[in-house]
Design a protein around this motif. Structure first.
Motif, short mmCIF file in Angstrom:
data_model
loop_
_atom_site.label_atom_id
_atom_site.label_comp_id
_atom_site.label_asym_id
_atom_site.label_seq_id
_atom_site.Cartn_x
_atom_site.Cartn_y
_atom_site.Cartn_z
N ILE A 395 0.86 -1.18 0.00
CA ILE A 395 0.00 0.00 0.00
C ILE A 395 0.90 1.23 0.00
O ILE A 395 1.87 1.31 0.76
CB ILE A 395 -0.93 0.01 1.24
N ASP A 396 0.58 2.21 -0.86
CA ASP A 396 1.28 3.49 -0.90
C ASP A 396 0.37 4.56 -0.30
O ASP A 396 -0.81 4.66 -0.65
CB ASP A 396 1.63 3.86 -2.34
N VAL A 397 0.93 5.36 0.59
CA VAL A 397 0.16 6.40 1.26
C VAL A 397 1.07 7.63 1.41
O VAL A 397 2.27 7.50 1.67
CB VAL A 397 -0.35 5.92 2.63
N TYR A 398 0.46 8.81 1.23
CA TYR A 398 1.22 10.06 1.37
C TYR A 398 1.32 10.45 2.84
O TYR A 398 0.42 10.16 3.64
CB TYR A 398 0.58 11.17 0.56
N GLU A 399 2.40 11.11 3.15
CA GLU A 399 2.69 11.41 4.54
C GLU A 399 1.71 12.41 5.15
O GLU A 399 1.59 12.49 6.36
CB GLU A 399 4.12 11.92 4.68
N VAL A 481 3.50 -0.95 3.89
CA VAL A 481 2.97 0.39 3.68
C VAL A 481 4.14 1.31 3.37
O VAL A 481 5.03 1.51 4.21
CB VAL A 481 2.19 0.89 4.91
N ASN A 482 4.16 1.84 2.16
CA ASN A 482 5.19 2.78 1.74
C ASN A 482 4.68 4.20 1.93
O ASN A 482 3.63 4.57 1.39
CB ASN A 482 5.57 2.55 0.28
N VAL A 483 5.41 5.00 2.70
CA VAL A 483 5.04 6.39 2.95
C VAL A 483 5.67 7.23 1.85
O VAL A 483 6.90 7.27 1.69
CB VAL A 483 5.52 6.85 4.34
N LEU A 484 4.81 7.91 1.07
CA LEU A 484 5.27 8.70 -0.06
C LEU A 484 5.45 10.16 0.34
O LEU A 484 4.74 10.69 1.20
CB LEU A 484 4.27 8.60 -1.22
#
Length: 792
Positions: A395-399, A481-484
């Motif tokens: 999952i990619d999510v913005y900070e 979970v990757n924080v973009l």
């Protein structure tokens, strides 16, 4: 044995009494007496006063005695008698015996010379004895005869039976062999004397083992007597062989031995399954590659002849399984090839084949050496944990995502027939796992805290799925979970671009390539988009995005002129692909310059052209000084040319309208602008003008006004007629009026006409957002056109 020994005693008794062949007797023939006398004379003895010495040959003739072996009598066995002619039976002669066995085995009567054997003898131990005999005077001890050596030979009797020294024997012969096949040869030995009688002549015979085997009576060679003996019927045979001496006659001694004969195996039997249908029960949870069942095809042969190879016949449903052969147990092992699923398929059926690995060409006529059987596999249902739809989730999510925002979801299912509901939870291993929360029913993952990419760029959490009807059955999956990073800075043009366009530039010519930069990270992988602002319609230039993070400034028309407009300002919108997308608008300054045909620069403003070309400051100043010197000269030249032209015009007696004819009735292009104001043709609303008559220099005021409140429609013929009449009057007033062909060209078009301008030169200026629905009011054929224009 006793009877035999008794007969021998009778034989020797007769021999000893003279019935057969006596050793010596004084009452024998005259030859015997002569020998006796010679023997006595040879001793040099004198009897009854006789004088003189005369050598006489000894009195006994034989030098060899015989004694029967194995004597079992109670009295010593009589061997023979020593006697000399000197012996008058008056006990005056003494006999002595020396040599092998003298005194222990053999004894002699000193007076009579009779020799006896004190014990039984064995010829097989010692076949003869060498002894010495002496005849002496009883009183003086002087020898009457020279010492004589003789032999006592042990006479052989048949007291040893034949023996097989290497027995018992073992042998092997291939099964299914023809009759008369050699098996082996046996040999018996007899300790008796082979040169005397038949005691050692052996004859072989078979006592037990018929009718399967036979033996040669003389050589002892054993052969098969029956053809095609089958090992599978009987494998081991015991054969009893007898060896008998005396040529096999009655009374002979015999010895026996045993031969264990084994039939060796040949591949004369195919493998056979005990059942035509084999059943297996396999749990659906069995792992791929595991053994789920085994069976065996029985082969009556042994060793390599019983080796069986197993295979799954193509077709049916055998692609789910493999089969291997166990060379030690000769079993076929069924191995699972793919995962089983009870809910999708509950049983499988396929055929297996068992065949011999080593075939014997001699027995191929017996039939195919293989067998087949049907295998039925029943899949057993197993209560399994939930299964996630993916092995892992990302999952990619913005900070800057707000707390409580759903960022993704996981899905697990119970594949069992019971189909239990599934509940989700997050397995907290570290404190950072508390940044997320999951819906226990839906499996949606949301943020529980604000994420900070600078402190933690990636989170790995474990999501657990549990069955409601059996909480002990659960499964886990990893969610990454990757924080973009959030896009904070807009892109900008790489450098402040200033460029030029040639006056002879063509349409679609790229005059400048531009690029952009962005302060956001990462620098690699950024994507920029270039375009013109939507709200500004530039008729001269456009921006063309090349798709590789660069763009070009492209001309949209021809005919750029420095004296009309020296430079243009072009806005360019640059947008990145970040989140949220950022954009900025930069400007480029484009100066109009003179160029040669191939596009090389001729002249332009110094700061716009020379400086970018890399000229030094002194070179620029020198160029400016030259221009300052040349400008007055050029201005003086232009003034003289204008004065000469004015004089020529004033001296001309021709009407100004004659000049119109020189334009070939098509207008004079740019030169017409010196004769009259072309703006009049672009606006149908007349204004007050001051017209100077040629030759008078007086001003004539012509008022050509059209009421702005009066609409120009298709039916206003009077207004148009008046307008044309006014233009004709103006034409007669002086050279400042436009030529007649210009009036014809622009009379019925332009802003004042009903159809407005019919030219396509500026059609690109139409606003893209214009509503063309009004065309539908013109009729059915225009509805399609209106729809196409609205889409555009």
């Amino acid at each position: 044995m006793i009877t035999r020994n008794g007969l021998l005693l009778v034989f020797w008794y007769l021999f000893d009494k003279g019935f057969l062949a006596p050793l010596h007797s004084p009452t024998q023939s005259r030859m015997g007496r002569e020998h006796h006398l010679r023997g006595m004379a040879g001793l040099g003895l004198r009897r009854h006063g006789a004088s003189g010495v005369q050598r006489v040959k000894r009195g006994w003739v034989w030098n060899q005695f015989f004694v029967l072996e194995e004597y079992m009598g109670s009295e010593p066995q009589y061997v023979g008698k020593l006697h000399t002619d000197r012996d008058r039976d008056d006990s005056e002669v003494k006999y002595t015996l020396s040599g092998e066995g003298a005194g222990t085995i053999f004894t002699i009567d000193q007076t009579t010379g009779d020799i006896h054997a004190l014990m039984g003898l064995d010829r097989e131990e010692k076949s003869y004895y060498t002894l010495r005999a002496q005849a002496m005077d009883m009183h003086t001890g002087r020898p009457l005869e020279p010492e004589s050596e003789f032999i006592i030979k042990v006479q052989d009797i048949n007291d040893n039976e034949p023996k097989f020294l290497e027995g018992p024997y073992t042998a092997s012969v291939p099964e299914m062999s023809p009759g008369g096949t050699f098996v082996m040869q046996v040999t018996a030995t007899d300790a008796d004397d082979p040169s005397y009688g038949n005691s050692a002549r052996i004859v072989y015979s078979i006592l037990h083992g018929q009718p399967y085997f036979s033996v040669d009576s003389k050589t002892g060679v054993i052969r098969t007597a029956l053809p095609n003996m089958d090992r599978e019927m009987k494998e081991l045979y015991q054969v009893l062989i007898q060896a008998k001496d005396m040529g096999g006659q009655l009374g002979g001694l015999a010895g026996t031995t045993t031969i264990n004969i084994t039939l060796s195996d040949v591949n004369d039997n195919p493998p056979r399954f005990s059942k035509s249908i084999l059943h297996l029960r396999v749990p659906e949870s069995s792992s791929v590659g595991s053994a789920v069942g085994k069976f065996r095809a029985h082969d009556l042969d042994t060793g390599k002849n019983a080796e069986v190879e197993y295979s799954i016949l193509p077709g049916d449903e055998g692609n789910m399984f493999d089969i291997t052969s166990n060379g030690h147990s000769q079993e076929g092992i069924i191995v699972l090839r793919k995962h089983l699923d009870y809910e999708n398929k509950k049983s499988y059926t396929f055929k297996v084949e068992a065949s011999n690995a080593h075939l014997d060409p001699r027995f191929l006529h017996l039939g195919p050496f293989k067998d087949t059987a049907t295998v039925k596999v029943n899949v057993l249902d197993v209560n399994e944990p939930p299964v996630f739809t993916k092995t892992s989730y990302t999952i990619d999510v913005y900070e800057d995502t707000p707390v409580g925002t759903i960022i993704g979801s996981v899905t697990a299912q119970d594949l069992d027939a019971s189909s239990s509901a599934v509940r989700y939870s997050i397995e907290w291993k570290r404190p950072v796992d508390s940044c997320f929360d999951i819906d226990t029913v839906e499996g949606t993952i949301s943020t529980n805290e604000m994420l900070d990419r600078e402190s933690n760029r990636q989170h790995n959490i474990s999501v657990v799925a549990t069955k409601v009807n059996n909480p002990l059955l659960s499964n886990k999956v990893t969610v990454t979970v990757n924080v973009l990073d959030v896009n904070e800075f807009p892109p900008e043009l790489a450098v402040p671009f200033d460029t030029f366009v040639c006056e002879n530039a063509e349409v679609g010519q790229v005059i400048q390539t531009i690029s952009a930069t962005d302060k956001d990270l990462p620098a690699v992988g950024q994507r920029f988009f270039f375009k013109s602002p939507r709200e500004i319609r530039n008729r001269n230039f456009t921006v063309r995005d090349f798709g590789n993070n660069t763009a070009g400034i492209v001309t949209k028309r021809v005919g750029f002129q420095r004296r009309v407009q020296e430079y243009y300002v072009i806005p360019v919108v640059v947008e990145d692909n970040g989140y949220p997308a950022q954009s900025s608008t930069g400007t480029l300054t484009v100066r109009v310059c003179a160029c040669v045909t191939d596009g090389s620069l001729l002249s332009c403003m110094a700061e716009a052209v020379f400086l970018p070309m890399g000229l030094s400051t002194w070179a620029v100043m020198a160029i400016l000084l030259c221009m300052v010197i040349l400008l007055p000269i050029f201005a003086l030249y232009v003034g003289l040319r204008r004065q000469k032209k004015r004089e020529t015009l004033m001296s001309s007696k021709e009407d100004i309208r004659d000049n119109v004819i020189h334009y070939d009735d098509e207008g004079g292009g740019e030169e017409d602008t010196h004769a009259f104001d072309m703006g009049t043709l672009r606006n149908t609303k007349a204004i007050k003008e001051k017209i100077i008559r040629r030759g008078t220099g007086s001003e004539v005021t012509a008022q050509t006004e059209i009421n702005e409140s009066t609409p120009t429609t298709e039916g206003s013929a009077d207004i148009i007629r008046d307008y044309i009449h006014q233009r004709l009057q103006e034409n007669r007033l002086g050279f400042s009026a436009p030529p007649y062909d210009s009036l014809v060209t622009y009379a019925y078009e332009g802003d004042g006409s009903v159809g407005e301008s019919l030219s396509s030169i500026e059609s690109w200026m139409a606003d893209g957002g214009e509503d063309f629905k009004y065309l539908s009011e013109w009729g059915t054929p225009f509805k399609t056109v209106a729809g196409i224009l609205d889409k555009d």
